[in-house]
Every structure is written in C-alpha cells, then in structure tokens.
Design a protein around this motif. Structure first.
Motif, short mmCIF file in Angstrom:
data_model
loop_
_atom_site.label_atom_id
_atom_site.label_comp_id
_atom_site.label_asym_id
_atom_site.label_seq_id
_atom_site.Cartn_x
_atom_site.Cartn_y
_atom_site.Cartn_z
N ILE A 64 0.85 -1.19 0.00
CA ILE A 64 0.00 0.00 0.00
C ILE A 64 0.88 1.24 0.00
N ASN A 65 0.58 2.16 -0.91
CA ASN A 65 1.28 3.44 -0.95
C ASN A 65 0.77 4.29 0.21
N TRP A 66 1.49 4.24 1.32
CA TRP A 66 1.03 4.87 2.56
C TRP A 66 0.95 6.40 2.41
N ASP A 67 1.93 6.98 1.74
CA ASP A 67 1.92 8.44 1.53
C ASP A 67 0.68 8.87 0.75
N LEU A 68 0.34 8.12 -0.31
CA LEU A 68 -0.83 8.45 -1.11
C LEU A 68 -2.11 8.26 -0.30
N LEU A 69 -2.16 7.20 0.50
CA LEU A 69 -3.34 6.93 1.32
C LEU A 69 -3.58 8.07 2.31
N LEU A 70 -2.50 8.57 2.94
CA LEU A 70 -2.64 9.68 3.89
C LEU A 70 -3.11 10.95 3.19
N SER A 71 -2.56 11.19 2.00
CA SER A 71 -2.89 12.43 1.29
C SER A 71 -4.34 12.45 0.82
N LYS A 72 -4.92 11.29 0.58
CA LYS A 72 -6.30 11.21 0.08
C LYS A 72 -7.31 10.89 1.19
N ALA A 73 -6.83 10.76 2.41
CA ALA A 73 -7.71 10.34 3.50
C ALA A 73 -8.76 11.41 3.79
N ASN A 74 -9.93 10.93 4.17
CA ASN A 74 -11.03 11.83 4.53
C ASN A 74 -11.57 11.38 5.88
N PHE A 75 -11.23 12.16 6.92
CA PHE A 75 -11.63 11.79 8.27
C PHE A 75 -12.85 12.61 8.74
N GLU A 76 -13.47 13.28 7.78
CA GLU A 76 -14.65 14.06 8.14
C GLU A 76 -15.81 13.11 8.48
N ILE A 77 -16.46 13.34 9.58
CA ILE A 77 -17.58 12.51 10.03
C ILE A 77 -18.88 13.20 9.63
N ARG A 78 -19.68 12.51 8.85
CA ARG A 78 -20.96 13.05 8.40
C ARG A 78 -22.10 12.23 9.02
N VAL A 79 -23.12 12.91 9.44
CA VAL A 79 -24.29 12.26 10.04
C VAL A 79 -25.50 12.57 9.16
N LYS A 80 -26.26 11.55 8.82
CA LYS A 80 -27.48 11.78 8.05
C LYS A 80 -28.56 10.82 8.53
N GLU A 81 -29.75 11.19 8.22
CA GLU A 81 -30.90 10.40 8.64
C GLU A 81 -30.92 9.05 7.93
N LEU A 82 -31.33 8.03 8.65
CA LEU A 82 -31.47 6.72 8.02
C LEU A 82 -32.55 6.78 6.95
N PRO A 83 -32.34 6.07 5.83
CA PRO A 83 -33.35 6.09 4.76
C PRO A 83 -34.71 5.59 5.27
N ARG A 84 -35.77 6.34 4.91
CA ARG A 84 -37.11 5.94 5.35
C ARG A 84 -37.78 5.01 4.35
N PHE A 85 -37.16 4.91 3.17
CA PHE A 85 -37.77 4.10 2.13
C PHE A 85 -36.89 2.89 1.83
N PRO A 86 -37.49 1.75 1.55
CA PRO A 86 -36.74 0.49 1.44
C PRO A 86 -35.91 0.42 0.15
#
Length: 813
Positions: free
Chosen positions: A701-723
């Motif tokens: 694994i290209n560790w440098d590339l993985l770190l540069s592209k990492a996204n640690f932003e936490i997003r919260v959204k409502e659970l889907p109401r439709f199946p």
C-alpha cells in the motif's frame, strides 16, 4: 575494543575498583559494555596440589595404565589410576584430587571418584595441557625433587589476574583506541580531583651498528600523509617472552612470534599500526608507496589472490607490491621463522583510501580499523622508536639505518575559536573559566590566545574529530561531566503544531488493528541485494540507489520495495518449521528521481509503504473442520479494513489487472493515475530468489498516497425511510470480460438509484460456450425520497441490461 586494567596501569596510577573505573569511562563517552576477569592460567590452578608418587605398578586389566599411590600431604595416600607413560615412583607431580576442576581442557572438567577397569581412582595426575600451562600432552608434569607434597600448585607458578573492559568505541573516538589513549582520557577525568601523572610509552634506540639503508618514495602524497621506517638486522624470530604473550592474550589476541607480537603490542599500546617487512623482500632497497594498475593480482597473507583496483594504495618494492597499505600484508614479504633482517614501517594514510580498499576487498583488520578513522600523523616516530627498541631488546636486533621519515606536508594543530557566549548557551550554565582552561589543557587543546570574548585554540593532531567550536564545547562538557549539569528552575519551550492527520498516530492505530487480526510486525533492513532487481523491469536498475562502499553484496543497494525483506523473514521462519504466517511492515523504499543527480540529496525520492504477507493456512488444524489455504480474498478483506479507516472503500477505486513481474497474477487499485494498492500471488521466480518454498500472497500500500487522500470528516445523516430493492441478473459474457467492467459500467449507466453491485456466482459450462462464463450479479436500488415502483425498477434494470448487451456483448442466461 578490549582494555586490560593491568596494562592500563603502566601509564597511569589508578586506585579505583574496576566497577568505579567502568563508570568513569562510560561518563567520558567510552561506554563500557562488559567487564570480566582474566587469568593468565585458566582457573588460577585452584585446588591443584603437589604430590609424591609413593608406588607405581602396572594395572592388571590394562597394559597402558598404572596403579599409583600418591602422598598429597594428608594422612591417607590417594589411589590414582594414571595413563601417562612417564609416571614412576619417587616423582613429584601435580595432583587434581576429587572435587578439583581443570580448566585446560576444551570444557571444564571436575574430577570425581571413579572405577577405571575395576580399580578405584581418587584423583588425577596432570599433564601441562590439562591444567592450562602449556600444550604438551606426552606425559605428566614432573616437578623438582625438592618440591614438598601438599603445597598449592599456584604457589609454584606466576599467575597474573586482570580485569578486561569491553569498550563500545564510537567511530569519532579513534584517539582512544589504545591503552595509552584510554589512560589519557582518565588523566583528564581524574585530574580535577588530584594531580595525575601520565607516563607516555617511549623507547630508547641503540646506536646504529649495521648498514642496510632503505629509501622511501611516496608517489601519491594525497593517499599517504607520512611514511616512517627503520631497518633492523640480526633479529632472531622466535617466541615472545611470557609478559608480552600475556598482554596480548588478555585482550583476546593469539601470540605469533616476537616480531609480530611487538607490532601488535605497540598498536594496542599507542594506537599506531605498524608493519614489519622481511628486508630481503625489498628489492632495490627502496619502498615505493603508490597504487598499482587496475586488475593487478596480489596474494595476501591469508593466501588469497586478490584483484587490485587502481585506487588501492600499495607498499611496493622496485618490482612488485608487497602490502595493501594500512589493510593487509602480502604473503611473500612478511616476517617468517627464517627472517634475519626487517624493515619496520610506521605510517599515516588517508582514511578515505584505506576505507575504500577495506570495504572493496572485505578485509577488516585492527590496522584498517584505525587508519580508516584517522591516525595521528605526528605519532609515527614515537611508535616506531618504541617498537624498534623492543625488537632490539627481545629479538636481539641491531639498528642498521637511520630513521627514514617522508612527510611532504606536515600537519599542524588545528585552529578553533571558542566564544564564551556560545559555551554558556550550548551547555546551559556558566562554568568557571579557569575550570574550562584546565579541562582544555588536560585534553591537549592548547590556548594560543585569550580575550574577554573567548579563546583561540590549537587542537592536537591526534583529535581528528575536533574541528569546530561545537566539538570543543562537547569535549569540555564531556570531561566536566554531564551529570554535573543541574536541572534549571524554569523550562521554556516553543509551541509546535503537529501535522494533521498525525502519520505516527495513524501508523500505530493500523499496527494495532493488524496485530489484533493475528499479524506479526517485522522490521527489515533497508539495505538490500542488487540481484533482486536485475530481472524486474518494474524497478529499473538505473534508478536504484547503490552504495559506494557496501559492506557486502547482500547489502549493496537501498530497497525499492518491502517485498524481499518479508520473503527473507518468511524463509527463515519456514526453515524453523513456523508456517501459517501473517506479517506486516511499515517502511521506506528508495529510488533515484528521473534525471536526478546521485551526488545531491535532492536527487533521491523515498516513499512510505505498508506491506502485508500471507502464507500457509487460514487457521491451525482443528477437529471441527479442515483448514484451507489463504488466498486473494483473505488479503483483500484485510486491505479493505485498513482503507475504510481513511474514509473510502475499494469500490471507490479503479481496479485493473496487475502486470507487475513480482506477481504470478494480481490486481491494482488506483486513485486517478496513481497506484494505491498492489496485491497478488508472488511469482515462483521471485520466490526462488529468497529460496521461499511456499506460496506467498503479498500486498503493498502506498502509505503516503493513502494519507494524502484520507477523509476523516464525520458526516451524520438520517437513516433512509424508504426500502431498498434487490434485483439479480445472470449475464453470459466472454471469458475476458471482468466483473470490474460490469460494475463500472453499471454505476456509469445508473448514477441516481444504484447503491451496490456484487457478483455472487460464477458458472462455466460447454452448454453456454467454451469461451463464455455466466456471472450472477446483484444490484441494490434505492430512492431516498420515495418508494420505488415496479415500473421504475424495470426501466432501470432494462437500461442496465441494454448497456451490458451493447458495450460488453452480454446476454441473459
């Protein structure tokens, strides 16, 4: 480096215990890594007693054994069975009674009461080699007739006890690579408390009475800084006296003959290497210091023929090379038992020349160890006189020439300026100026000028490592004592903002994750074999970073990949019957930049990588079921777990077949044009390079590339109401069509409702065609705003199938 306490005391008076002395040396920067006792006779002859053979008769059951009765000064005589041919009644002998341990054997032997061919033996009558005072085993030791029975044998021999310090000498402290050098350091440390006298090892040359002058020519003054020598005739090559042999034995050296022993003694006494030539081997009576042409053959003392480089400095006569300067002597020019005249060399060579020759030919000697770190050019004459006077004293030599000394560019003490302000700033406290000047004087740094701002200094030529003001301050602090620097009342610091995300923290977290999953972390050498990359176009040799002076061919380049370090570890484990391995490693790989200059630091590139290896079974044997071999999807699942920590999954990456020569087959996941993960089964040809005999799955694994592209932003959204809705398609496609092509085309065709694509079955049969395969693929559809209708689902699946039909030639099974 070994240092003898008794030997050290010849140059300085020391009333400290070995432990106290070890602590002082360590504080001075000469770390004592070991301390052990030494005895000139192993075991100091403890327990051995003098005895008198009262009677001696032939053993009734053995022709070569004798039955003796021996008086050792006790009321009862000892019955001893003896196999020596020279044992006889009336002899005074050395007896090892029951319970005594003999140290002259390969392993210590404790004497026990025993029966030998039916007769009781209550001890042993000893030979020289059995008690460690010689090598003779032809018969027992016969003591003088006046010897009283019952005396400790140790009282008959001069036994010297000593303490040996094992010092871990750092490369910059070559000035202390001798007994006098260590004594010099102790004088500086102890001189603050009391007056300490340092006795310099010197000699007195006898008057010249012979006539065998030998001239010296230095053809390359850059490689040979100074060359001194003297001729000695009428020498008698033989054994060294006991005191000299004991000195060498105490530091682990084997005595050879008096001439060679004296050169070794002076080397470890003063730190100046010497070499003795048979004067008859110096044709033309001239020594020439020069390199020989490239490819010249030369036979060294170990009888190995070596091919010389044009950058190997040689000591030559008028016809041929005699010695590899500063490294190793020649077979035909050294001292032999028939030598009667010698030319004694004491020189100073350029460290770079010696280091390159030593590494090039893989020859590492006590001389090369010192020359390649730098010797004192102004110490050659003193060592030469010391050795020559000892040779005349011990080997009966006659001085047959004046000292020849070629010194083209004399080296002067090195000037350094010391500012008081810098001294106080770097040390952190203000040391009394008189103490500083006394310390400088004690380590042979002369003050040539003093001002209110500081000192102008001249550093002794033997301190090749002291060239800057910071070096001088380090010397002052080292002698003053780091432990004498108190903790300040206030500590100041500068706030520094760390990198986000923290690479070290993430490495530790992933390491913990892998260790929890049953992996073991390894740490491989970043130096590797160039042969690994010779048949790997993925890693062109012209971009491989090569060492100028490698320690060996196995450590000649910086690694391009972490693969081979892991394979070597796997091979070692397999050899120890340790199978079913899961290994991982974080490490750097190195290469030259395209068009980069290898002479400049910016011409190189290093990448941080994470590598995983799998081999053997999924789990150990168990009654509940048979274990299967690890495979591609095992490794893929571990990779998926890792990159999920960084905010995306493999489904977000571009998948392609890997053509890397390391793999028999494999895959690559990419981000744009850059490869993030390479995974596959290692090719048998690659396994053969490390003699690995089991299949190995590998991911990098290209560790440098993985770190540069990492996204640690936490997003919260409502659970889907439709199946969500699942629909399956059984698609018959050509063999060369991959699932990845189907998945990519599906998301390209339906961007709004399609959530997941997965293949859950693969079927092949002659009924569908030998060049065809059937893939059962599931599709998850969902609208987050409303419930999907049958019409929407059918239209979506229709668009998907038409796309597969038109672009991939698929048909529904």
């Amino acid at each position: 480096m070994k240092i003898s306490l008794n030997w050290l005391r010849q140059y300085i008076d020391i009333n400290l215990t070995p432990e106290e002395l070890a602590a002082i040396l360590t504080d001075l920067g000469l770390e004592v890594e070991g301390l052990e006792p030494f005895e000139t006779i192993p075991g100091s002859l403890n327990g051995l007693i003098t005895g008198e053979v009262i009677s001696c008769e032939k053993h009734p059951q053995a022709d070569k054994l004798s039955l003796t009765r021996v008086n050792i000064g006790s009321p009862e005589l000892l019955n001893i069975v003896c196999g020596a041919p020279n044992v006889a009644a009336g002899q005074k002998v050395v007896v090892a009674p029951v319970g005594c341990t003999l140290y002259g054997m390969e392993k210590p032997l404790t004497i026990r009461k025993a029966k030998i061919r039916g007769e009781v033996s209550e001890g042993m009558i000893c030979a020289e080699d059995e008690i460690g005072i010689g090598t003779d085993h032809s018969g027992i030791i016969v003591l003088p007739k006046t010897t009283e029975p019952g005396l400790p044998v140790s009282s008959l021999y001069k036994i010297e006890s000593d303490w040996i310090f094992e010092i871990g000498l750092t490369p910059n402290r070559i000035d202390s690579a001798s007994h006098y050098g260590v004594a010099r350091e102790l004088k500086a440390a102890l001189g603050a408390e009391r007056k300490v006298e340092l006795r310099k090892p010197t000699g007195q040359l006898p008057l010249r009475t012979g006539d065998l002058p030998i001239t010296v020519q230095i053809a390359n003054p850059d490689a040979c800084i100074r060359y001194s020598g003297i001729t000695i005739t009428d020498v008698n090559v033989g054994d060294s006296p006991e005191w000299l042999r004991n000195r060498l034995r105490s530091i682990g050296m084997t005595p050879i003959n008096n001439i060679v022993d004296i050169t070794n003694f002076v080397l470890h006494e003063t730190g100046q290497p010497l070499h003795a030539f048979d004067a008859l081997a110096i044709t033309g009576n001239q020594v020439v210091v020069k390199p020989l042409p490239e490819g010249t053959k030369f036979i060294t003392l170990d009888e190995q023929e070596r091919t010389l480089s044009s950058e190997d400095l040689m000591i030559c006569n008028t016809k041929e090379g005699m010695c590899m300067a500063g490294v190793f002597g020649g077979l035909h020019s050294g001292v032999s038992p028939t030598t009667t005249s010698i030319f004694l060399e004491s020189a100073c060579f350029n460290p770079v020349w010696i280091r390159r020759s030593s590494k090039r030919h893989q020859i590492f000697t006590d001389s090369s160890f010192r020359f390649e770190r730098g010797t004192d050019p102004n110490g050659t004459i003193n060592a030469l006189i010391r050795a020559a006077s000892l040779i005349c004293e011990i080997a009966g030599g006659t001085i047959a020439s004046d000292i020849v000394d070629v010194y083209p560019n004399p080296v002067q003490p090195y000037p350094v300026n010391l500012k008081w302000s810098n001294l106080d700033r770097l040390i952190g406290i203000k040391i009394d100026r008189n103490i500083v000047k006394n310390i400088l004087e004690s380590i042979d740094i002369e003050t040539t000028k003093e001002t209110d701002d500081g000192l102008s200094l001249a550093v002794a030529t033997y301190r090749v490592d002291v060239r800057r003001e910071a070096d001088v301050i380090e010397e002052i602090l080292r002698v003053y004592g780091y432990n004498n620097i108190g903790m300040p009342e206030r500590v100041t610091s500068t706030l520094a903002y760390g990198q986000t995300p923290d690479p070290d923290l993430l490495e530790n977290q992933v390491s913990d994750q892998l260790s929890t999953l049953g992996f073991n972390e390894i740490m491989s050498n970043s130096l590797s074999r160039a042969a690994y990359y010779e048949k790997l176009p993925t890693f062109p040799l012209e971009y491989t970073v090569k060492l100028l002076n490698p320690l060996s061919s196995d450590l000649s380049t910086l690694r391009r990949t972490l693969l081979f370090g892991g394979l070597e570890a796997i091979t070692t484990n397999l050899n120890y019957k340790n199978h079913d391995l899961r290994l991982y490693e974080f490490g750097n790989a190195y290469h030259l930049k395209s068009g980069g200059d290898p002479q400049k630091s910016n011409g190189y590139k290093e990448n941080r990588l994470l590598a995983l290896w799998l081999t053997g079974k999924r789990h150990s044997e168990h009654w509940s079921g048979k274990s299967t071999d690890t495979g591609f999807f095992d490794l893929k699942s571990y990779i998926e777990l890792i990159i999920k920590r960084f905010g995306f999954s493999l489904n977000h990456l571009t998948l392609s077949r890997d053509t890397d020569e390391r793999f028999a087959y494999g895959a690559t996941w990419s981000i744009g044009s850059k490869d993030l993960v390479k995974v596959g089964l290692i090719h048998p040809d690659i396994l053969a390079l490390t003699e690995t005999e089991e299949n190995v799955w590998f991911a990098e694994i290209n560790w440098d590339l993985l770190l540069s592209k990492a996204n640690f932003e936490i997003r919260v959204k409502e659970l889907p109401r439709f199946p969500w809705v699942r629909r399956d398609l059984a698609l018959v496609v050509d063999h060369q069509i991959s699932y990845e092509q189907i998945r990519t085309l599906a998301f390209k065709t339906e961007r709004k409702l399609l959530r997941e694509v997965n293949v859950f079955d693969v079927y092949t049969s002659e009924k569908i065609g030998t060049d065809k395969k059937s893939l059962a693929v599931s599709f998850i559809l969902q609208d987050e705003n409303k419930t999907l209708t049958d019409k929407q689902i059918e239209e979506t699946m229709g668009r998907l199938f038409r796309a597969f039909q038109e672009q991939l030639g698929a048909r529904q099974r």
